[in-house]
Enzyme design. Structure first.
Site, mmCIF file in Angstrom:
data_model
loop_
_atom_site.group_PDB
_atom_site.id
_atom_site.type_symbol
_atom_site.label_atom_id
_atom_site.label_comp_id
_atom_site.label_asym_id
_atom_site.label_seq_id
_atom_site.Cartn_x
_atom_site.Cartn_y
_atom_site.Cartn_z
ATOM 1 N N ARG A 211 -11.150 -14.328 -25.409
ATOM 2 C CA ARG A 211 -11.078 -15.196 -23.017
ATOM 3 C C ARG A 211 -12.514 -14.785 -22.790
ATOM 4 N NH1 ARG A 211 -6.286 -10.758 -21.151
ATOM 5 N NH2 ARG A 211 -7.481 -9.986 -22.776
ATOM 6 N N HIS B 57 -15.196 -6.144 -21.160
ATOM 7 C CA HIS B 57 -14.736 -6.485 -20.326
ATOM 8 C C HIS B 57 -13.021 -5.687 -19.700
ATOM 9 C CE1 HIS B 57 -10.730 -7.893 -22.594
ATOM 10 N NE2 HIS B 57 -11.472 -7.413 -23.862
ATOM 11 N N CYS C 226 -9.475 -4.593 -21.743
ATOM 12 C CA CYS C 226 -9.884 -5.281 -23.276
ATOM 13 C C CYS C 226 -8.150 -3.804 -23.776
ATOM 14 C CB CYS C 226 -10.931 -3.995 -23.646
ATOM 15 S SG CYS C 226 -10.979 -4.392 -24.615
HETATM 16 CO CO CO Z 1 -11.649 -6.790 -25.728
#
Ligand code: CO
Length: 217
Positions: free
Chosen positions: A46, A98, A101
């Site tokens: 993603r 991110h 995670c």
């Molecule tokens: Co990650």
């Protein structure tokens, strides 16, 4: 028919589209690559590096692994960094974590997943370093979010301490380090306000960035 026929078909369509818009695009790329940026990010599907910053092939040099970790003895990551800095002469290295995670979450939970547990020990080291702050947070979601941020900051520190970056700074090469966290829920990048182009600037940026995480957390 090969089972990945749909992907190969998408590839042909993609290539045709770019070729139609810019007929010399691919032939120019065969001559050389001159990216200005090295992206060190998570392998998570993603978090696609080029798409997030809307850059084309040739514009971003990329290294990805689970939880965007920079280990001092990881020959793979170090080779990417050395080639990017010494040969391609990128001007920016961006470590990009991110929120949400899975690697960070797994490191927190400590549930056995196999070999990868050893890799995620590095995230647990980050958590240990900031244990008293993380303990002060109201819930597990906040802990994971702040740990995602702190992990990026610590990995930038690892980048800053490599011989590669130290040598580049010593010879006066233009090179800045950055720490970003990407939001899966809105597609936006949060800048953790590290913009370090020397060892002294990094030390100051590191302290300020960790303090910011603590203040905003
Ligand atoms: Co990650």
């Amino acid at each position: 028919m090969p089972s990945l026929a749909h992907l190969l078909e998408r590839n042909r369509r993609w290539s045709r589209g770019i070729h139609a818009a810019k007929p010399d695009f691919f032939s120019r790329l065969t001559q050389q690559q001159t990216p200005k940026y090295l992206w060190i990010g998570c392998s998570d599907s993603r978090v696609p590096a080029n798409e997030i910053v809307d850059l084309l092939p040739g514009e971003l040099f990329v290294h990805r692994n689970v939880a965007n970790i920079v280990v001092h003895t990881d020959l793979n990551c170090l080779s990417v960094l050395q080639y990017a800095v010494d040969v391609l002469r990128v001007e920016h290295v961006i470590v990009v974590g991110h929120y949400g995670c899975g690697g960070v979450r797994a490191a927190r939970q400590g549930k056995p997943l196999g070999l990868i547990d050893n890799w995620l020990r590095h995230v647990q080291d980050v958590a240990d370093r900031h244990a008293s702050f993380l303990r002060s947070l109201p819930d597990e979601e906040a802990v994971v979010d702040r740990l995602c941020e702190l992990n990026v900051i610590e990995q930038v520190q690892h980048v800053a301490r490599t011989t590669i970056v130290q040598d580049a700074w010593r010879r006066g090469q233009k090179l800045a380090l950055h720490a970003w966290v990407y939001g899966l829920s809105d597609g936006l990048v949060k800048d953790l306000r590290i913009e370090s182009d020397s060892p002294a600037k990094f030390e100051a940026d590191y302290v300020a960035a960790v303090a910011d995480v603590a203040r905003e957390g």
